[in-house]
Design an enzyme around this catalytic site. Structure first.
Site, short mmCIF file in Angstrom:
data_model
loop_
_atom_site.label_atom_id
_atom_site.label_comp_id
_atom_site.label_asym_id
_atom_site.label_seq_id
_atom_site.Cartn_x
_atom_site.Cartn_y
_atom_site.Cartn_z
N GLU A 47 0.83 -1.21 0.00
CA GLU A 47 0.00 0.00 0.00
C GLU A 47 0.86 1.26 0.00
O GLU A 47 0.78 2.10 0.91
CB GLU A 47 -0.98 -0.03 1.18
CG GLU A 47 -2.00 -1.14 1.02
CD GLU A 47 -3.14 -1.12 2.03
OE1 GLU A 47 -2.98 -0.53 3.10
OE2 GLU A 47 -4.19 -1.73 1.74
N GLU A 50 -5.31 -8.47 -1.27
CA GLU A 50 -6.04 -8.31 0.00
C GLU A 50 -7.50 -8.01 -0.30
O GLU A 50 -7.80 -7.18 -1.17
CB GLU A 50 -5.49 -7.14 0.82
CG GLU A 50 -4.18 -7.40 1.49
CD GLU A 50 -3.75 -6.25 2.40
OE1 GLU A 50 -4.60 -5.60 3.02
OE2 GLU A 50 -2.53 -6.01 2.46
C1 BG6 Z 1 -4.64 -3.01 4.56
C2 BG6 Z 1 -3.31 -3.41 5.09
O1 BG6 Z 1 -4.72 -1.65 4.54
O2 BG6 Z 1 -5.78 -3.34 5.28
C3 BG6 Z 1 -3.31 -4.50 6.13
O3 BG6 Z 1 -2.41 -3.73 4.06
C4 BG6 Z 1 -4.50 -4.29 7.04
O4 BG6 Z 1 -2.09 -4.46 6.82
C5 BG6 Z 1 -5.76 -4.42 6.20
O5 BG6 Z 1 -4.53 -5.17 8.12
C6 BG6 Z 1 -7.04 -4.35 6.99
O6 BG6 Z 1 -7.07 -3.23 7.79
P1 BG6 Z 1 -7.36 -3.34 9.34
O7 BG6 Z 1 -7.17 -1.96 9.85
O8 BG6 Z 1 -8.75 -3.82 9.45
O9 BG6 Z 1 -6.39 -4.30 9.87
#
Ligand code: BG6
Length: 486
Positions: free
Chosen positions: A197, A383
Site C-alpha cells: 500500500e 487483500e
Molecule cells: C490493509 C493493510 O490496509 O488493510 C493491512 O495492508 C491491514 O495491513 C488491512 O490489516 C485491513 O485493515 P485493518 O485496519 O482492518 O487491519
C-alpha cells in the site's frame, strides 16, 4: 462456465508485523511497529517515544514526532506486534492448515529487522534461515510464496538515526536488503511486491519520517519509487523469471451526484492513488501531480539519473487491496463513515461493516476494470476481506456466515471481471486468512480469518487455532476453481 485459469493463484495474505510476533527472538532488531500500542474503534493506536530531553511520551500513530525523538518500548505497555498471533512459533502448524484449505499460494511479508536488525548491511543469519524454513515448508505442500518485501514498517534504527525514508541513504540500505533476499531465495520465491500500500506510506510508523508534512511525505515517496525501481531491475538480473509487482490500496470513489463539482472531487481523490500506480507502472510522474507540487511549493530533490531509474524499473504486475469503495462530494455536511486508513463518505446504497467500511462487491469489478483499462498489466488481488467479531459457539464452532457472504459476492464480482471484461487476473489472496492483529486499530477483536486464533486485545490467549465455517467453504471454492459458486 468458469472464468478462472487452471493455474489461478488462490491463497491467503498476511503481514509480518501483524502476524509473526517473536519481536526480539532469533536476533531480530526493533522495528517502528514494535513501539505502537493497541487501540480500538474509538481510541487510536499510539506511538510510544522518547524525546531528546529524555521524556517518555505518546502520540497518535499518524502524528508527526518531535525532531530527534526515538521509538521507545515501555515495559508497562501492551504492544500487539510483539506476539501477534505467533507465526514465528506456529508456522508449521499454520502452513499445514493452509495446505488443507488447498492454498496455491501464500502472501507474507519479510520483517526487515529480522534479517538486518538495524536495517543496515549487518545481516542476521538466524533471521534469513527462518524465512528459508518457512519457504521450504510452503514448497513442501506445493504452496507458492508471494512475498511483500516491506509491509508498513522500517527498522527502528533507520527511523531514529536517519529520519527513515526522508533520507536518500535508506534507498541503498533497502536495495542491499532486496539484493540479499533475491539472491538467497531466488529458487524459492518467484512473486514479489516491493512496498505494501505505497499510497498509504506517510508516517513515522510506516516509513520512519518524523514530520508528516507534504514536502517530507512526497520526498520519501520519491525515495520509495527509486528504491522500488532499482529493486525491480536488480531482481530481474538475479532471476529473469521473477515477477515483481507494486502494491496499492485501491479505494475507488464515486461522485455523490452527477454535479460536475462532485465528479471533479472524485477525480481528484482517485488521482492520488493513481499517482503511485502511474510512477511504478508507467515509469513517470503524471502531469497533474507535478502541477500540484508546484502549487503547494513541494520541491522534490531528485538526483541525476532518478528519472531513468524509475523508467527502467517499472513493475511486472499490479497487486492491490480492495475492501471498500467511497464517495466524493463537495457538500461539507455529507455523512461520514469509517474506512481503510481514510474517513470515507457514506454511500446511501451500501451496507457497512461494524467498523463502518462500505461493502461493495461490484466496486471490486469496477476497480479491476479501471486498473486493467488504464495499465494493461496482470492484476493480483492481494487483500480483500471482512473484519468482524467472531463468536465461538458452545459446541466450539464459529459460524461466520457473514464472511462467507462477503467473499462469495466479491469472488463472483471478480469472476465477472475476468469472464465478461477480459481482465487478466492472476490470483486472489484474502486478507488475514488466519486471524491477526488489525493494522488500523491494533485489535484482535476485528477478525478476518478462515482460521480463528485464541488471542484477545490485551495479549491473553492460548494461541490455539480453530477452523471457522468459512474454512471448509473456501476449501471448496479453491477445489472447484470457483465453480461451486454457480
Ligand atoms: C490493509 C493493510 O490496509 O488493510 C493491512 O495492508 C491491514 O495491513 C488491512 O490489516 C485491513 O485493515 P485493518 O485496519 O482492518 O487491519
Amino acid at each position: 462456465m468458469n472464468g478462472f485459469s487452471k493455474d489461478f493463484l488462490w491463497g491467503g495474505a498476511t503481514a509480518a508485523n501483524q502476524y509473526e510476533g517473536g519481536y526480539i527472538s532469533g536476533g531480530k532488531g526493533l522495528s517502528t511497529l514494535d513501539a505502537i500500542t493497541g487501540g480500538s474503534h474509538t481510541s487510536p493506536r499510539m506511538i510510544t517515544y522518547k524525546t531528546v530531553e529524555g521524556d517518555i511520551k505518546k502520540t497518535n500513530r499518524n502524528d508527526s514526532l518531535p525532531e530527534g525523538a526515538v521509538g521507545y518500548i515501555d515495559p508497562n505497555t501492551y504492544y500487539p506486534s510483539h506476539v501477534a498471533t505467533d507465526f514465528y512459533g506456529h508456522y508449521k502448524e499454520d502452513i499445514k492448515l493452509f495446505s488443507k484449505m488447498g492454498f496455491k499460494c501464500f502472501r507474507m511479508s519479510l520483517n526487515w529487522s529480522r534479517i538486518a536488525p538495524n536495517g543496515t548491511k549487518d545481516l542476521n543469519e538466524e533471521g534469513l534461515k527462518f524465512y528459508d524454513d518457512v519457504f521450504d515448508e510452503l514448497l513442501k505442500y506445493g504452496i507458492e510464496p508471494v512475498v511483500t518485501i516491506n509491509h508498513f514498517d522500517i527498522p527502528m534504527y533507520l527511523a531514529d538515526t536517519l529520519d527513515g525514508w526522508s533520507s536518500r541513504d535508506v534507498i541503498d540500505y533497502f536495495v542491499f536488503f532486496c539484493e540479499t533476499i533475491f539472491k538467497r531465495y531466488k529458487n524459492k520465491v518467484k512473486y514479489w511486491m516491493t512496498f505494501n500500500e505505497i499510497n498509504f506510506l506517510r508516517s513515522w510508523t510506516q516509513i520512519g519520517i518524523h514530520n508528516n508534512d507534504d514536502r517530507t511525505k512526497y520526498q520519501a515517496a520519491h525515495h520509495l519509487f527509486v528504491a522500488s525501481a532499482k529493486a525491480v531491475k536488480i531482481g530481474h538480473e538475479i532471476n529473469p523469471d521473477f515477477k515483481i509487482g507494486m502494491m496499492v490500496a485501491y479505494i475507488p470513489s464515486y461522485p455523490m451526484t452527477c454535479k460536475p463539482e462532485d465528479v471533479m472531487e472524485a477525480l481528484t481523490f482517485n488521482r492520488e492513488k493513481e499517482f503511485y500506480m502511474d510512477v511504478q507502472c508507467k515509469g513517470y510522474y503524471p502531469a497533474h501531480k507535478i502541477k500540484e507540487f508546484e502549487r503547494k511549493g513541494v520541491v522534490i530533490k531528485k538526483e541525476i539519473g532518478d528519472d531513468e531509474i524509475i523508467k527502467e524499473g517499472t513493475v511486472d504486475y499490479i497487486g492491490f487491496s480492495y475492501y471498500m469503495s467511497t464517495v466524493s462530494s463537495t457538500d461539507p455536511n455529507v455523512q461520514r463513515t469509517g474506512g481503510n486508513q481514510v474517513t470515507a463518505c457514506k454511500n446511501p446504497y451500501l451496507e457497512v461493516s461494524d467498523w463502518g467500511w462500505a461493502v461493495d462487491p461490484l466496486g471490486l469489478r469496477i476497480s479491476l476494470c479501471q486498473i486493467y483499462d488504464r495499465y494493461n498489466l496482470p492484476l493480483f488481488i492481494v487483500e480483500n476481506g471482512f473484519g468482524a467479531v467472531d463468536k465461538i459457539e458452545e459446541d466450539g464452532t464459529i459460524k461466520d456466515d457473514y464472511r462467507i457472504d462477503y467473499f462469495k459476492k466479491h469472488i463472483l464480482a471478480m469472476r465477472d471481471a475476468v469472464q465478461l471484461d477480459g481482465v487478466d487476473l492472476i490470483g486472489y489472496t484474502p486478507w488475514g486468512c488466519i486471524d491477526l492483529v488489525s493494522a488500523g486499530t491494533g485489535e484482535m477483536k476485528k477478525r478476518y480469518g478462515f482460521i480463528y486464533v485464541d488471542m484477545d486485545d490485551t495479549g491473553n490467549g492460548t494461541l490455539k487455532r480453530i477452523k471457522k465455517n468459512s474454512f471448509e467453504w473456501y476449501r471448496e471454492v479453491i477445489a472447484s476453481n470457483g465453480s461451486c459458486l454457480d
